[in-house]
Motif scaffolding. Structure first.
Motif, mmCIF file in Angstrom:
data_model
loop_
_atom_site.group_PDB
_atom_site.id
_atom_site.type_symbol
_atom_site.label_atom_id
_atom_site.label_comp_id
_atom_site.label_asym_id
_atom_site.label_seq_id
_atom_site.Cartn_x
_atom_site.Cartn_y
_atom_site.Cartn_z
ATOM 1 N N GLU A 238 0.822 -1.206 0.000
ATOM 2 C CA GLU A 238 0.000 0.000 0.000
ATOM 3 C C GLU A 238 0.857 1.258 0.000
ATOM 4 O O GLU A 238 0.510 2.264 -0.620
ATOM 5 N N GLN A 239 2.004 1.207 0.701
ATOM 6 C CA GLN A 239 2.851 2.398 0.817
ATOM 7 C C GLN A 239 3.874 2.496 -0.320
ATOM 8 O O GLN A 239 4.096 3.569 -0.880
ATOM 9 N N GLU A 240 4.508 1.385 -0.658
ATOM 10 C CA GLU A 240 5.599 1.408 -1.633
ATOM 11 C C GLU A 240 5.156 1.013 -3.045
ATOM 12 O O GLU A 240 5.810 1.357 -4.020
ATOM 13 N N GLY A 241 4.107 0.253 -3.139
ATOM 14 C CA GLY A 241 3.619 -0.168 -4.445
ATOM 15 C C GLY A 241 4.173 -1.501 -4.901
ATOM 16 O O GLY A 241 3.507 -2.223 -5.636
ATOM 17 N N SER A 242 5.425 -1.845 -4.486
ATOM 18 C CA SER A 242 6.012 -3.116 -4.917
ATOM 19 C C SER A 242 7.163 -3.501 -3.988
ATOM 20 O O SER A 242 7.736 -2.653 -3.296
ATOM 21 N N VAL A 243 7.471 -4.764 -3.968
ATOM 22 C CA VAL A 243 8.659 -5.288 -3.270
ATOM 23 C C VAL A 243 9.346 -6.247 -4.213
ATOM 24 O O VAL A 243 8.707 -6.846 -5.084
ATOM 25 N N ARG A 244 10.644 -6.396 -4.073
ATOM 26 C CA ARG A 244 11.389 -7.300 -4.955
ATOM 27 C C ARG A 244 12.391 -8.100 -4.131
ATOM 28 O O ARG A 244 13.308 -7.551 -3.522
ATOM 29 N N HIS A 245 12.135 -9.390 -4.102
ATOM 30 C CA HIS A 245 13.051 -10.359 -3.506
ATOM 31 C C HIS A 245 13.403 -10.007 -2.054
ATOM 32 O O HIS A 245 14.572 -9.975 -1.659
ATOM 33 N N LEU A 246 12.365 -9.723 -1.239
ATOM 34 C CA LEU A 246 12.568 -9.486 0.189
ATOM 35 C C LEU A 246 12.246 -10.757 0.969
ATOM 36 O O LEU A 246 11.354 -11.527 0.589
ATOM 37 N N ARG A 247 12.957 -10.919 2.068
ATOM 38 C CA ARG A 247 12.701 -12.087 2.915
ATOM 39 C C ARG A 247 11.360 -11.917 3.610
ATOM 40 O O ARG A 247 11.035 -10.847 4.117
ATOM 41 N N ALA A 248 10.564 -12.976 3.618
ATOM 42 C CA ALA A 248 9.240 -12.939 4.241
ATOM 43 C C ALA A 248 9.221 -13.887 5.435
ATOM 44 O O ALA A 248 9.758 -14.996 5.378
ATOM 45 N N ARG A 249 8.570 -13.422 6.534
ATOM 46 C CA ARG A 249 8.421 -14.257 7.732
ATOM 47 C C ARG A 249 6.964 -14.669 7.846
ATOM 48 O O ARG A 249 6.073 -13.824 8.059
ATOM 49 N N LEU A 250 6.729 -15.979 7.640
ATOM 50 C CA LEU A 250 5.377 -16.505 7.707
ATOM 51 C C LEU A 250 4.935 -16.618 9.164
ATOM 52 O O LEU A 250 5.773 -16.678 10.084
ATOM 53 N N PRO A 251 3.632 -16.645 9.384
ATOM 54 C CA PRO A 251 3.164 -16.917 10.756
ATOM 55 C C PRO A 251 3.726 -18.244 11.260
ATOM 56 O O PRO A 251 3.954 -19.182 10.481
ATOM 57 N N ARG A 252 3.939 -18.333 12.583
ATOM 58 C CA ARG A 252 4.614 -19.515 13.137
ATOM 59 C C ARG A 252 3.851 -20.788 12.832
ATOM 60 O O ARG A 252 4.453 -21.812 12.485
ATOM 61 N N ASP A 253 2.527 -20.746 12.880
ATOM 62 C CA ASP A 253 1.776 -21.979 12.647
ATOM 63 C C ASP A 253 1.849 -22.436 11.193
ATOM 64 O O ASP A 253 1.585 -23.586 10.870
ATOM 65 N N ALA A 254 2.233 -21.494 10.288
ATOM 66 C CA ALA A 254 2.383 -21.877 8.883
ATOM 67 C C ALA A 254 3.801 -22.310 8.572
ATOM 68 O O ALA A 254 4.035 -23.257 7.820
ATOM 69 N N SER A 255 4.787 -21.647 9.147
ATOM 70 C CA SER A 255 6.184 -21.934 8.811
ATOM 71 C C SER A 255 6.621 -23.311 9.278
ATOM 72 O O SER A 255 7.547 -23.895 8.716
ATOM 73 N N VAL A 256 5.973 -23.863 10.309
ATOM 74 C CA VAL A 256 6.398 -25.184 10.807
ATOM 75 C C VAL A 256 6.113 -26.278 9.798
ATOM 76 O O VAL A 256 6.665 -27.375 9.910
ATOM 77 N N ASN A 257 5.257 -25.987 8.822
ATOM 78 C CA ASN A 257 4.924 -26.995 7.813
ATOM 79 C C ASN A 257 5.884 -26.984 6.632
ATOM 80 O O ASN A 257 5.692 -27.737 5.676
ATOM 81 N N LEU A 258 6.933 -26.118 6.692
ATOM 82 C CA LEU A 258 7.939 -26.062 5.642
ATOM 83 C C LEU A 258 9.262 -26.558 6.187
ATOM 84 O O LEU A 258 9.513 -26.495 7.401
ATOM 85 N N PRO A 259 10.157 -27.039 5.307
ATOM 86 C CA PRO A 259 11.486 -27.486 5.784
ATOM 87 C C PRO A 259 12.194 -26.368 6.538
ATOM 88 O O PRO A 259 12.142 -25.196 6.148
ATOM 89 N N ALA A 260 12.878 -26.736 7.602
ATOM 90 C CA ALA A 260 13.508 -25.734 8.474
ATOM 91 C C ALA A 260 14.662 -25.017 7.797
ATOM 92 O O ALA A 260 15.014 -23.897 8.186
ATOM 93 N N ASN A 261 15.288 -25.658 6.798
ATOM 94 C CA ASN A 261 16.455 -25.038 6.162
ATOM 95 C C ASN A 261 16.085 -24.182 4.952
ATOM 96 O O ASN A 261 16.946 -23.833 4.154
ATOM 97 N N GLU A 262 14.816 -23.855 4.775
ATOM 98 C CA GLU A 262 14.378 -23.044 3.642
ATOM 99 C C GLU A 262 13.946 -21.658 4.103
ATOM 100 O O GLU A 262 13.321 -21.503 5.155
ATOM 101 N N THR A 263 14.332 -20.651 3.312
ATOM 102 C CA THR A 263 13.936 -19.270 3.557
ATOM 103 C C THR A 263 12.996 -18.828 2.443
ATOM 104 O O THR A 263 13.231 -19.115 1.267
#
Length: 712
Positions: A238-263
């Motif tokens: 809403e503020q910047e209009g776009s993002v490019r290749h930024l690291r995203a932090r998923l909610p904890r209950d969602a991130s546990v379902n992905l491999p731990a060594n993946e960003t």
């Protein structure tokens, strides 16, 4: 009220010459304008100049249509001093002006008169241009100039609008492609879109990452944190209009379902003005292992290559489809077959990057000749060139020649072509083969895909050639039918000299049996016999010439000679029907046509006139049968002549006047006509670059043949 007087031009096109002379520089600026701003500036100058000319107020307006059909004022000039309000007065004027066409129309209770550009110029845009003049100041000359201004402005604005729309569509397509390419360059695993509330939905899952797709599908962008500031992805977009290749932090209950060594990395953008069926947010997720990039990089790269290849193939297919559609429209148009072939060849060259082309064929006389461009006979080496082409094109396949090699150089020189590479495409017909021979200036020569397309496109060119052959055959059939109808005339023309010869020979027998032979009398009888033999020979030659099939080649010919030949052929038909023929043709008047075909047309029209006078196909109460053939140079069209055949018959009834040129339409019985005569005549005349005009005069009906005066 309309401004009219006895000097007023007949239509909107008649004021263009005055426009060009009075507003030369401004009109040139309008024709050269590339943007709406440039066009508007030129129209402001024209408006100011026109206001000075009438010593009054002028406005030039650009009008559009709302969805409910109401006129909208898109732009109007200010330099002319007149301001037109978008009110009921204006709406009522627009409705009246639309109904009556280009006539200058008064705005009731208003202080201005206005006229609209031709409706045919608006195209798909619906745009119209109007010229408004202060009431009571418009002369016939001003009206003519206003016609030209409105039409020229409409043509310029429609051209600019179409170009602008095309550029916008191209930029939008390129933007979508670049966006997709950027996603693929990032090795994206998930392509997604999100609603205005921020609810995410997976659009495509790549690299077999269905596990990640199940995790993020339905997620709220407000729950995703990106960057170092801890902002949510929703707020960031809403503020910047776009993002490019930024690291995203998923909610904890969602991130546990992905491999731990993946960003998880995110790229996303907010569409500035999404369509009603488009999501406002789009983006990608990329999952990267700590050891390095995804192991599916090669798969992503291969996918990108496939996307690019598919785009190129789609673009090529679109161009080919558009060219085929345009070619089909040309084939079904009303142009002559020669014009159709010329335009189809130009379209082929445009599609394959060609620079010049010829269509060659052996004529009915066995001589090589050019069909495009028109030329009678080629040089002496054309025979060898066509033999070489036929030898190297087995099965009708396309052949490519290097113009620097002997064979290519020989073909290019024979047909007067200039280029580095020569392509020859076969056009097999019923009895022979024509060839499309073209060159290109491109260093790389013709592409294989281009030649394949040209080979398919030549199907349309073959149809144009078939149509030309069928028209020629139909004309020949009608000619032989006419000869059959004139068989009684032919027999009568031959019977008279034969009877004279018989009597002269009998007299010779008596003279030779006399005791003293009168040498002078014998010589006189022999001369009479020879004269009648020559007369009979002339009759046979005329009929044989009339029945010969034309090769369809035009030439400049004396018009009187052609009419005299027809008069000799039709003499007994006229005599038997009791019809008098009057011919008024200047001795120096020439036309550009095929003589045999022209004679066929005139003889057919004379036969129709005789039938009309005799009451065949229409009731005739005329006491005197008269046919007048008058030829003059056209006063309305420079370079054209008019050959008018008038008869003293009943004329054409109003209800059939518009149908007489339709094939198989006839008012005669089956014993007297098939309804093909006038249709064939119209086809022959059109092929010669002319037209037929049909109507009535004070003493009956007429058919006028309008033909070019010469080859120019």
């Amino acid at each position: 009220m309309a401004v009219q007087d006895e000097h007023e031009p007949d239509g909107p096109g008649s004021g263009h010459e005055g426009l060009l002379s009075a507003f030369a520089s401004q009109t040139l600026s309008l024709f050269l304008a590339e943007t709406e701003e440039q066009a508007h500036a030129a129209l402001e100058a024209i408006s100011r100049r026109l206001a000075e000319q009438i010593s009054g107020r002028v406005a030039i307006c650009e009008l559009g249509l709302s969805p409910n059909g109401q006129a909208l004022m898109l732009w109007q000039s200010t330099e002319g001093g007149l301001s037109v309000d978008e009110d009921n007065l204006f709406a009522n004027w627009f409705r009246r002006a639309s109904r009556i066409g280009g006539e200058l129309t008064n705005a009731s209770r208003g202080s201005w008169d206005g006229l609209l550009s031709a409706d045919t110029l608006s195209g798909e845009t619906g745009l119209r241009m109007a010229v408004m003049l202060q009431s009571g100041l418009a002369t016939a000359e001003i009206v003519a100039q206003a016609y030209g201004i409105a039409d020229a402005a409409a043509a310029a604005m429609v051209r600019i609008r179409k170009k602008k729309a095309s550029n916008l569509e191209r930029r939008r397509f390129d933007a979508i492609y670049e966006s997709t390419r950027a996603w693929l360059e990032l090795g994206a695993d998930i392509v997604w879109e999100a609603s205005a509330e921020g609810v995410l939905r997976c659009r495509r899952i790549m690299n077999r990452r269905g596990d990640a797709g199940r995790v993020v599908d339905g997620m709220d962008l407000k729950s995703l944190q990106v960057g170092e500031g801890g902002r949510s992805l929703f707020d960031y977009l809403e503020q910047e209009g776009s993002v490019r290749h930024l690291r995203a932090r998923l909610p904890r209950d969602a991130s546990v379902n992905l491999p731990a060594n993946e960003t998880v990395y995110v790229s996303a953008m907010r569409r500035p003005a999404p369509a009603s069926d488009e999501a406002p947010y789009v983006g990608t997720f990329t999952l990267i292992c700590e050891q390095g990039p995804s192991s599916h990089t090669r798969e992503t790269a291969a996918m990108m290559v496939q996307v690019r290849g598919a785009r190129l193939r789609e673009e090529q297919q679109r161009r080919e489809a558009e060219a085929m559609l345009q070619g089909l429209r040309l084939l079904l148009g009303q142009d002559s077959s020669r014009d159709k072939m010329t335009k189809l060849v130009s379209l082929i060259l445009e599609c394959i990057g060609g620079s010049d082309a010829r269509v060659a064929q052996r004529g009915l006389d066995g001589q090589p000749r050019l069909l495009v461009p028109e030329q009678r006979i080629l040089g002496a080496d054309a025979d060898a060139a066509l033999d070489l082409i036929a030898e190297n094109a087995p099965g009708g396949l396309a052949s490519i020649y290097d113009a620097s090699a002997d064979e290519g150089q020989s073909i290019a020189r024979t047909f007067g072509l200039d280029g580095g590479h020569v392509a020859v495409l076969s056009l097999p017909l019923r009895g022979d083969t024509a060839y499309l021979i073209c060159t290109t200036q491109r260093n790389e020569g013709f592409a294989a895909a281009d030649i394949d397309f040209a080979d398919r496109f030549t199907l349309l060119l073959r149809q144009a050639l078939f149509l030309r052959e069928e028209q020629s055959q139909m004309a020949q059939t009608a000619k032989m039918a006419a000869l059959g109808q004139m068989s009684a005339s032919i027999a009568h023309e031959l019977r008279q000299p034969l009877n004279t010869i018989s009597l002269a020979v009998q007299n010779l027998e008596y003279l030779l049996e006399a005791p003293e032979v009168d040498a002078a009398a014998v010589a006189s009888k022999i001369a009479r016999v020879l004269a009648q033999v020559e007369r009979a020979s002339d009759v046979i030659d005329r009929m044989r010439r009339f029945g010969r099939k034309s090769v369809g080649e035009n030439a400049v010919l004396p018009l009187r000679n052609a009419i005299e030949n027809v008069e000799a052929i039709m003499h007994h038909v006229l005599l038997r029907a009791g019809v008098r023929l009057e011919v008024e043709i200047p001795a120096d008047l020439t036309t550009y046509a095929d003589q045999l075909q022209l004679e066929q047309v005139v003889s057919n029209l004379i036969q129709n006139a005789v039938d009309a006078i005799s009451g065949i196909g229409a009731k005739s109460d005329r006491d005197e049968g008269l046919i007048r053939i008058v030829a003059t140079r056209s006063d309305e069209e420079e370079g054209m002549i008019q050959l008018r055949i008038e008869d003293s018959g009943p004329g054409f009834r109003p209800e059939i006047l518009e149908r007489v040129l339709e094939p198989f339409f006839t008012t005669k019985s089956a014993d007297h006509g098939t309804g093909l005569g006038l249709a064939i005549c119209e086809t022959i005349v059109r092929e010669s670059g002319g037209r037929l005009e049909i109507g009535n005069h004070d003493g009956g009906g007429y058919v006028a043949i309008v033909l070019p005066h010469d080859a120019g």
